[in-house]
Design an enzyme around this catalytic site. Sequence first.
Site, PDB file in Angstrom:
ATOM      1  N   ASP A  24       0.855  -1.192   0.000  1.00 26.32           N
ATOM      2  CA  ASP A  24       0.000   0.000   0.000  1.00 26.32           C
ATOM      3  C   ASP A  24       0.894   1.246   0.000  1.00 26.32           C
ATOM      4  O   ASP A  24       2.083   1.188   0.335  1.00 26.32           O
ATOM      5  CB  ASP A  24      -0.897  -0.039   1.242  1.00 26.32           C
ATOM      6  CG  ASP A  24      -1.670   1.237   1.433  1.00 26.32           C
ATOM      7  OD1 ASP A  24      -2.335   1.675   0.474  1.00 26.32           O
ATOM      8  OD2 ASP A  24      -1.597   1.814   2.538  1.00 26.32           O
ATOM      9  N   LEU A  25       0.285   2.388  -0.336  1.00 27.78           N
ATOM     10  CA  LEU A  25       1.068   3.620  -0.453  1.00 27.78           C
ATOM     11  C   LEU A  25       0.869   4.540   0.754  1.00 27.78           C
ATOM     12  O   LEU A  25       1.743   4.654   1.616  1.00 27.78           O
ATOM     13  CB  LEU A  25       0.683   4.329  -1.761  1.00 27.78           C
ATOM     14  CG  LEU A  25       1.680   5.309  -2.366  1.00 27.78           C
ATOM     15  CD1 LEU A  25       3.053   4.681  -2.556  1.00 27.78           C
ATOM     16  CD2 LEU A  25       1.148   5.829  -3.703  1.00 27.78           C
ATOM     17  N   ASP A  26      -0.289   5.188   0.866  1.00 24.03           N
ATOM     18  CA  ASP A  26      -0.515   6.153   1.945  1.00 24.03           C
ATOM     19  C   ASP A  26      -0.588   5.451   3.300  1.00 24.03           C
ATOM     20  O   ASP A  26      -1.313   4.481   3.472  1.00 24.03           O
ATOM     21  CB  ASP A  26      -1.809   6.921   1.693  1.00 24.03           C
ATOM     22  CG  ASP A  26      -1.679   7.885   0.529  1.00 24.03           C
ATOM     23  OD1 ASP A  26      -1.141   8.973   0.735  1.00 24.03           O
ATOM     24  OD2 ASP A  26      -2.109   7.513  -0.586  1.00 24.03           O
TER      25      ASP A  26
ATOM     26  N   THR B 132      -2.748   0.816  -4.411  1.00 33.20           N
ATOM     27  CA  THR B 132      -3.188   2.065  -3.801  1.00 33.20           C
ATOM     28  C   THR B 132      -4.577   2.476  -4.277  1.00 33.20           C
ATOM     29  O   THR B 132      -5.058   2.004  -5.319  1.00 33.20           O
ATOM     30  CB  THR B 132      -2.181   3.191  -4.140  1.00 33.20           C
ATOM     31  OG1 THR B 132      -2.625   4.423  -3.575  1.00 33.20           O
ATOM     32  CG2 THR B 132      -2.029   3.353  -5.643  1.00 33.20           C
ATOM     33  N   GLY B 133      -5.185   3.367  -3.530  1.00 38.20           N
ATOM     34  CA  GLY B 133      -6.428   3.972  -3.975  1.00 38.20           C
ATOM     35  C   GLY B 133      -6.194   5.157  -4.892  1.00 38.20           C
ATOM     36  O   GLY B 133      -7.126   5.661  -5.518  1.00 38.20           O
TER      37      GLY B 133
ATOM     38  N   LYS C 194      -8.419  -4.369  -4.236  1.00 37.30           N
ATOM     39  CA  LYS C 194      -6.991  -4.669  -4.226  1.00 37.30           C
ATOM     40  C   LYS C 194      -6.760  -6.178  -4.216  1.00 37.30           C
ATOM     41  O   LYS C 194      -5.858  -6.685  -4.886  1.00 37.30           O
ATOM     42  CB  LYS C 194      -6.327  -4.028  -3.006  1.00 37.30           C
ATOM     43  CG  LYS C 194      -6.217  -2.516  -3.065  1.00 37.30           C
ATOM     44  CD  LYS C 194      -5.406  -1.995  -1.886  1.00 37.30           C
ATOM     45  CE  LYS C 194      -5.269  -0.493  -1.905  1.00 37.30           C
ATOM     46  NZ  LYS C 194      -4.403   0.020  -0.820  1.00 37.30           N
TER      47      LYS C 194
ATOM     48  N   SER D  32      -4.754   0.251   6.151  1.00 41.27           N
ATOM     49  CA  SER D  32      -6.136   0.708   6.208  1.00 41.27           C
ATOM     50  C   SER D  32      -7.124  -0.368   5.777  1.00 41.27           C
ATOM     51  O   SER D  32      -6.741  -1.421   5.269  1.00 41.27           O
ATOM     52  CB  SER D  32      -6.321   1.958   5.342  1.00 41.27           C
ATOM     53  OG  SER D  32      -5.621   3.059   5.904  1.00 41.27           O
TER      54      SER D  32
ATOM     55  N   ASN E 189      -9.102  -0.589   3.304  1.00 44.46           N
ATOM     56  CA  ASN E 189      -9.112  -0.982   1.895  1.00 44.46           C
ATOM     57  C   ASN E 189      -8.001  -1.968   1.554  1.00 44.46           C
ATOM     58  O   ASN E 189      -7.936  -2.470   0.433  1.00 44.46           O
ATOM     59  CB  ASN E 189      -9.036   0.242   0.973  1.00 44.46           C
ATOM     60  CG  ASN E 189      -7.749   1.026   1.118  1.00 44.46           C
ATOM     61  OD1 ASN E 189      -7.140   1.051   2.188  1.00 44.46           O
ATOM     62  ND2 ASN E 189      -7.333   1.673   0.044  1.00 44.46           N
TER      63      ASN E 189
ATOM     64  N   HIS F 283      11.576  -9.201   6.813  1.00 44.37           N
ATOM     65  CA  HIS F 283      10.948 -10.358   7.461  1.00 44.37           C
ATOM     66  C   HIS F 283      10.500 -11.391   6.422  1.00 44.37           C
ATOM     67  O   HIS F 283      10.781 -12.582   6.552  1.00 44.37           O
ATOM     68  CB  HIS F 283       9.767  -9.891   8.300  1.00 44.37           C
ATOM     69  CG  HIS F 283       8.884 -10.984   8.799  1.00 44.37           C
ATOM     70  ND1 HIS F 283       9.237 -11.823   9.845  1.00 44.37           N
ATOM     71  CD2 HIS F 283       7.656 -11.412   8.376  1.00 44.37           C
ATOM     72  CE1 HIS F 283       8.288 -12.709  10.046  1.00 44.37           C
ATOM     73  NE2 HIS F 283       7.311 -12.482   9.166  1.00 44.37           N
TER      74      HIS F 283
END
Length: 285
Positions: free
Chosen positions: A7-9, A41-42, A212, A236, A238, A281
Amino acid sequence: MDMIAIDLDGTLLNSANEISKNNIRAIQRAQSEGVEVIIATGRASFDVQNLFSNLELNTWVISANGATIHRPDGALFSSIPMGKEDVTEILGWFEKEGFYYEAIDDEAILTPQNGRELMNIELDRIRSSNPKTDVTRLERAAEKQFSQTGFSHVDSYKEIVDRERNVYNILAFSFEEEKLQKGWERFKNHPDLTLVSSADHNFELEHRLASKGNAVMHLARQLNRSIERTAVIGDSLNDLSMMNVAGYSAAMGNGKDEVKEACHFLTKTNDEDGVAHAIDHFLSL
């Protein structure tokens, strides 16, 4: 590990809206070991390309919450646009209810000409109801929304509908919890739509087949990679759809509680190179 979707944000981007050198190096290390790295991402794909323009990053991009997939060279790989009738219904209701909104098409983020005014009206209501309220955090959230690339302003949602262009994602933003809840209730059982939230003050709508998770599975099939040997990293709600399908998952230390509960591994925050920590990891498994 076959693939890693990030994910980005709130995940790859830190609170300064930047990608750290440690995170970049971790992604490059994974790629050097044959892992297919995907940004999920959204945001709009062209906004992601702008963020990456001065960085040594070259990845697949799932954007608009899974409605589009772009190749590492930026070419469109696949897409699931929303139906015109659904776009008309959603945007007409948003405009009637006074929502700030963003509609992503192939070329721009389409948004009301009076978008800032709509947000400022809500902030003024909050200040008036409680003069001691510190709205600094809310103002930062608004500025982050406006920091994206590719805005095109419209006077009415009808301009968007009349353009006859594909719309992939529609985001509604409000600082008023009751207003957001009203919107969520309005669309949560819509048979043609996927409804998700990517931050405290929004909800987003896509075609019912767009998520996603579906996009990650589609790429795994197309690239002949194992979904069981795929890891995802997010913060988040999403991101839950891809956490539910991947063999491995990591939640950011700054992530939502529901995301932390759903993941296999809890990494550091987005200001502590949590993505790099998670990649290290997963590569050790």
